[in-house]
Design a protein around this motif. Structure first.
Motif, PDB file in Angstrom:
ATOM      1  N   ALA A 185      -6.501 -11.938 -22.710  1.00 11.95           N
ATOM      2  CA  ALA A 185      -5.483 -12.984 -22.696  1.00 11.95           C
ATOM      3  C   ALA A 185      -4.952 -13.268 -21.300  1.00 11.95           C
ATOM      4  O   ALA A 185      -4.527 -14.388 -21.013  1.00 11.95           O
ATOM      5  CB  ALA A 185      -4.334 -12.585 -23.625  1.00 11.95           C
ATOM      6  N   LEU A 186      -4.978 -12.272 -20.423  1.00 11.75           N
ATOM      7  CA  LEU A 186      -4.412 -12.435 -19.082  1.00 11.75           C
ATOM      8  C   LEU A 186      -5.454 -12.883 -18.057  1.00 11.75           C
ATOM      9  O   LEU A 186      -5.184 -12.900 -16.854  1.00 11.75           O
ATOM     10  CB  LEU A 186      -3.784 -11.105 -18.625  1.00 11.75           C
ATOM     11  CG  LEU A 186      -2.739 -10.503 -19.580  1.00 11.75           C
ATOM     12  CD1 LEU A 186      -2.161  -9.225 -18.977  1.00 11.75           C
ATOM     13  CD2 LEU A 186      -1.625 -11.497 -19.882  1.00 11.75           C
ATOM     14  N   LEU A 204     -13.012 -21.105 -21.738  1.00  8.78           N
ATOM     15  CA  LEU A 204     -11.751 -21.031 -22.476  1.00  8.78           C
ATOM     16  C   LEU A 204     -11.969 -21.360 -23.952  1.00  8.78           C
ATOM     17  O   LEU A 204     -11.438 -20.679 -24.845  1.00  8.78           O
ATOM     18  CB  LEU A 204     -10.737 -21.992 -21.861  1.00  8.78           C
ATOM     19  CG  LEU A 204      -9.386 -22.085 -22.584  1.00  8.78           C
ATOM     20  CD1 LEU A 204      -8.659 -20.746 -22.562  1.00  8.78           C
ATOM     21  CD2 LEU A 204      -8.519 -23.173 -21.951  1.00  8.78           C
ATOM     22  N   TRP A 256      -3.276 -14.115 -27.322  1.00  9.39           N
ATOM     23  CA  TRP A 256      -4.001 -15.303 -27.775  1.00  9.39           C
ATOM     24  C   TRP A 256      -5.028 -14.991 -28.856  1.00  9.39           C
ATOM     25  O   TRP A 256      -5.650 -15.909 -29.387  1.00  9.39           O
ATOM     26  CB  TRP A 256      -4.707 -16.000 -26.613  1.00  9.39           C
ATOM     27  CG  TRP A 256      -3.863 -16.283 -25.426  1.00  9.39           C
ATOM     28  CD1 TRP A 256      -4.182 -16.034 -24.128  1.00  9.39           C
ATOM     29  CD2 TRP A 256      -2.558 -16.881 -25.389  1.00  9.39           C
ATOM     30  NE1 TRP A 256      -3.172 -16.414 -23.291  1.00  9.39           N
ATOM     31  CE2 TRP A 256      -2.150 -16.946 -24.044  1.00  9.39           C
ATOM     32  CE3 TRP A 256      -1.696 -17.353 -26.372  1.00  9.39           C
ATOM     33  CZ2 TRP A 256      -0.926 -17.469 -23.658  1.00  9.39           C
ATOM     34  CZ3 TRP A 256      -0.471 -17.876 -25.987  1.00  9.39           C
ATOM     35  CH2 TRP A 256      -0.099 -17.932 -24.651  1.00  9.39           C
ATOM     36  N   PHE A 271      -6.649 -15.726 -17.071  1.00 12.38           N
ATOM     37  CA  PHE A 271      -6.377 -16.887 -16.209  1.00 12.38           C
ATOM     38  C   PHE A 271      -5.059 -16.774 -15.439  1.00 12.38           C
ATOM     39  O   PHE A 271      -4.771 -17.619 -14.596  1.00 12.38           O
ATOM     40  CB  PHE A 271      -6.364 -18.168 -17.049  1.00 12.38           C
ATOM     41  CG  PHE A 271      -7.666 -18.442 -17.755  1.00 12.38           C
ATOM     42  CD1 PHE A 271      -8.728 -19.017 -17.078  1.00 12.38           C
ATOM     43  CD2 PHE A 271      -7.828 -18.112 -19.089  1.00 12.38           C
ATOM     44  CE1 PHE A 271      -9.926 -19.270 -17.717  1.00 12.38           C
ATOM     45  CE2 PHE A 271      -9.023 -18.362 -19.748  1.00 12.38           C
ATOM     46  CZ  PHE A 271     -10.083 -18.932 -19.059  1.00 12.38           C
ATOM     47  N   ILE A 272      -4.273 -15.750 -15.746  1.00 12.35           N
ATOM     48  CA  ILE A 272      -2.953 -15.622 -15.126  1.00 12.35           C
ATOM     49  C   ILE A 272      -3.028 -15.490 -13.599  1.00 12.35           C
ATOM     50  O   ILE A 272      -2.257 -16.161 -12.884  1.00 12.35           O
ATOM     51  CB  ILE A 272      -2.181 -14.432 -15.724  1.00 12.35           C
ATOM     52  CG1 ILE A 272      -2.007 -14.608 -17.238  1.00 12.35           C
ATOM     53  CG2 ILE A 272      -0.836 -14.256 -15.047  1.00 12.35           C
ATOM     54  CD1 ILE A 272      -1.216 -15.819 -17.631  1.00 12.35           C
ATOM     55  N   THR A 274      -0.991 -19.551 -17.777  1.00 14.80           N
ATOM     56  CA  THR A 274      -2.360 -19.678 -18.274  1.00 14.80           C
ATOM     57  C   THR A 274      -2.859 -21.108 -18.111  1.00 14.80           C
ATOM     58  O   THR A 274      -3.980 -21.342 -17.625  1.00 14.80           O
ATOM     59  CB  THR A 274      -2.439 -19.260 -19.756  1.00 14.80           C
ATOM     60  OG1 THR A 274      -2.100 -17.882 -19.870  1.00 14.80           O
ATOM     61  CG2 THR A 274      -3.844 -19.478 -20.313  1.00 14.80           C
ATOM     62  N   SER A 324      -1.848 -18.678 -31.274  1.00 17.20           N
ATOM     63  CA  SER A 324      -1.514 -17.300 -30.910  1.00 17.20           C
ATOM     64  C   SER A 324      -1.137 -16.518 -32.166  1.00 17.20           C
ATOM     65  O   SER A 324      -0.093 -16.783 -32.777  1.00 17.20           O
ATOM     66  CB  SER A 324      -0.342 -17.273 -29.925  1.00 17.20           C
ATOM     67  OG  SER A 324       0.159 -15.958 -29.792  1.00 17.20           O
ATOM     68  N   LEU A 358       3.796 -16.837 -19.665  1.00 14.17           N
ATOM     69  CA  LEU A 358       2.345 -16.621 -19.765  1.00 14.17           C
ATOM     70  C   LEU A 358       1.619 -17.876 -20.247  1.00 14.17           C
ATOM     71  O   LEU A 358       0.495 -18.152 -19.804  1.00 14.17           O
ATOM     72  CB  LEU A 358       2.054 -15.438 -20.688  1.00 14.17           C
ATOM     73  CG  LEU A 358       2.455 -14.064 -20.141  1.00 14.17           C
ATOM     74  CD1 LEU A 358       2.151 -12.967 -21.147  1.00 14.17           C
ATOM     75  CD2 LEU A 358       1.756 -13.777 -18.812  1.00 14.17           C
ATOM     76  N   ASN A 402      -2.601  -8.198 -23.398  1.00 12.65           N
ATOM     77  CA  ASN A 402      -3.901  -8.731 -23.003  1.00 12.65           C
ATOM     78  C   ASN A 402      -4.818  -8.968 -24.198  1.00 12.65           C
ATOM     79  O   ASN A 402      -5.597  -9.910 -24.213  1.00 12.65           O
ATOM     80  CB  ASN A 402      -4.578  -7.779 -22.008  1.00 12.65           C
ATOM     81  CG  ASN A 402      -5.795  -8.386 -21.362  1.00 12.65           C
ATOM     82  OD1 ASN A 402      -5.751  -9.504 -20.869  1.00 12.65           O
ATOM     83  ND2 ASN A 402      -6.896  -7.662 -21.391  1.00 12.65           N
ATOM     84  N   LEU A 441      -2.590 -23.279 -27.419  1.00 16.45           N
ATOM     85  CA  LEU A 441      -2.499 -21.828 -27.252  1.00 16.45           C
ATOM     86  C   LEU A 441      -1.314 -21.270 -28.049  1.00 16.45           C
ATOM     87  O   LEU A 441      -1.426 -20.205 -28.671  1.00 16.45           O
ATOM     88  CB  LEU A 441      -2.345 -21.476 -25.773  1.00 16.45           C
ATOM     89  CG  LEU A 441      -3.555 -21.713 -24.874  1.00 16.45           C
ATOM     90  CD1 LEU A 441      -3.196 -21.455 -23.414  1.00 16.45           C
ATOM     91  CD2 LEU A 441      -4.730 -20.820 -25.284  1.00 16.45           C
TER      92      LEU A 441
END
Length: 529
Positions: A295-296, A379, A290, A298-299, A349, A120, A345, A286, A116
């Motif tokens: 992007a958020l 993912l 990534w 799985f947070i 993640t 990114s 993050l 967001n 990741l």
């Protein structure tokens, strides 16, 4: 090596070895200055021609930014490539990040986190610039690594010293980011020390205090040497200088506006706007972090994990410290003022993906069920969507922006100018199509010994007077025409009224020549190279 190669490749292929914002030239100026053993230089004669966004020019010339990142850029200055420093620090982030992830998740979780990190576009493009965020991420990641090492070896004095040192170093780079990420770790570390026998915690806290005093004294000394008072930062000095200078060539539109600024990039008078800014920052993170527009995702599944609670706390402390930040940063590749949030993050993640995968497999009748690896497949599809979908568009946008920023540099090289002064006005790069964030000319080397000096164009009359200070050089004026073509015209070929005056902003007043000593020699006759 990959984390070193990717930023360098992006720097020279996508960014054309050009800046994406005006901040970068100020960092490079300070790096060259520090490499020569100085914190500032005397303001040059006719200093208005050298005024610049984010630079203080009040008799001494230096940048408004803290010197942590410029000091770390010095190795890049030594090899003639300042941008290489960020690529190096990007690579130096991988080892501690991998070990942290392996401790909190597993070997596969650590591999996923590094993947990741490397994929990114936000982080790799940041590392391809000379902005300060990559170095801050590196120092904070090492701070966190020492934090976890202390759990295994609490009696190792050096680990305590390095833990505090890396926090202080991050503070030297970006104070608010260091506080936002570092406060939860510092609190947990301090409370852990107080639970130890008195003879042990007194020793470790004493050692940590010694490191803090040394770094704090250095921080205050820099303030004193640059601004004349240990508690006066360059940020505050920039506001004062903008007011003193009538906000000419300043980020502030007027003196009245500057007088109402309490702290750079902070707005304490509109709390509802602050809330909106935090929401915008999350929204931009967001879709930019990534490379895919969720992007958020799985947070929320990672914030409740017991082993990652401290990283959840860093999210809260970071947003609390940054609550009154007035903007999220340039939109070139992400909300840069929130770049350091990538550390928690990434951790959350990976924890979230691991948590979902476990629950998903536990809910099925068999671990070999065809849907058992559905979360991993989702993912993987998101990673591929970003890599082949949104990221190429972002890279293409930056490619065209920086190509336009490169036009003046390429033009000067094409004309083979030698010992020349080029007068420029804002914007330095054209803004009509795909506008970027390079509004001002590049800063010169601190000793003004570059082959090309870039200075502010004020008026043809003022420019001609300025040339009397540099009879050994030829003068040229850079002009953007209506069709977005560029002209670099010898000053002696221009008549009054041929081109408009430069954009000074603020009071709009030109230089006071009665205060500037001009040589008695006549203006040198200029010829086209």
């Amino acid at each position: 090596m990959i984390a070193l190669a990717i930023p360098l490749i992006l720097r020279f292929t996508v960014l054309h070895n050009m800046p994406v914002s005006d901040d970068e030239t100020c960092y490079e100026f300070m790096a060259r200055l520090l490499a020569s053993g100085r914190l500032s230089v005397p303001s040059p004669p006719a200093k208005l021609f050298y005024d610049h966004l984010f630079m203080i020019n009040n008799g001494r010339l230096f940048s408004q930014y803290f010197i942590g990142w410029p000091a770390m850029m010095i190795p890049g200055v030594w090899i003639g490539l300042p941008a290489a420093a960020n690529a190096l620090y990007s690579a130096l982030t991988v080892l501690p990040l991998y070990d942290i992830l392996q401790r909190l998740a597993s070997r596969r979780g650590a591999q996923l986190g590094i993947l990741l990190y490397l994929l990114s576009p936000f982080l790799m493009l940041s590392a391809a610039t000379t902005l300060s965020h990559t170095s801050c991420i590196m120092t904070l990641t090492w701070m966190i690594w020492f934090f976890f090492r202390l759990k295994e070896r609490p009696d190792d004095w050096f680990l305590h010293a390095f833990f505090v040192f890396f926090f202080c170093l991050a503070f030297f780079i970006r104070p608010t980011a260091a506080l936002g990420i570092g406060i939860p770790f510092l609190l947990v570390w301090a409370m852990g020390q107080l639970k130890r026998p008195p003879n042990q915690w007194r020793l470790t806290l004493g050692l940590a205090s010694a490191v803090t005093v040394i770094m704090g004294t250095l921080f205050l000394w820099v303030n004193y040497m640059q601004c004349g008072h240990p508690l006066l930062s360059a940020y505050r000095q920039y506001i004062d200088y903008s007011i003193e200078n009538g906000c000419r060539f300043s980020v502030y539109p007027s003196v009245e506006f500057a007088r109402n600024v309490q702290m750079i990039n902070m707005n304490f008078s509109e709390p509802l706007r602050a809330v909106a800014c935090q929401g915008i920052a999350l929204f931009r993170l967001n879709y930019s972090l990534w490379g895919w527009p969720a992007a958020l995702l799985f947070i929320p599944f990672g914030v409740g994990c017991q082993r990652t609670r401290i990283f959840t706390a860093t999210l809260g402390s970071f947003f609390l410290i940054h609550f009154f930040v007035g903007d999220q940063g340039i939109d070139a590749f992400g909300p840069v003022h929130y770049t350091e949030l990538a550390i928690p993050l990434i951790i959350l993640t990976v924890a979230g993906v691991r948590q979902i995968h476990r629950k998903f497999r536990g809910a099925l009748s068999s671990p070999q069920h065809p849907l058992a690896n559905l979360p991993i497949a989702v993912l993987a599809s998101l990673i591929l969507t970003g890599f082949f979908g949104t990221t190429p568009i972002r890279l293409a946008t930056l490619f065209h922006r920086t190509a336009r920023t490169a036009i003046p540099f390429n033009a000067v090289q094409h004309l083979q100018l030698n010992k020349a002064i080029v007068f420029t006005s804002k914007p330095f790069a054209p803004m009509q199509e795909n506008p970027g964030h390079v509004f001002a000319r590049p800063n010169n080397h601190p000793d003004l010994d570059s082959n090309i000096l870039w200075v502010n164009h004020i008026s043809l009359e003022d420019d001609r007077r300025f040339m009397q200070l540099h009879p050994e050089r030829t003068g040229h004026v850079m002009v953007w025409f209506a069709d977005n073509s560029l002209g670099i015209i010898p000053l002696n070929e221009l008549n009054d009224g041929d081109i408009p005056n430069g954009i000074i902003s603020g009071t709009g007043k030109g230089p006071d020549w009665s205060t500037i000593s001009l040589p008695l020699t006549s203006l040198k006759t200029e010829t086209r190279p």
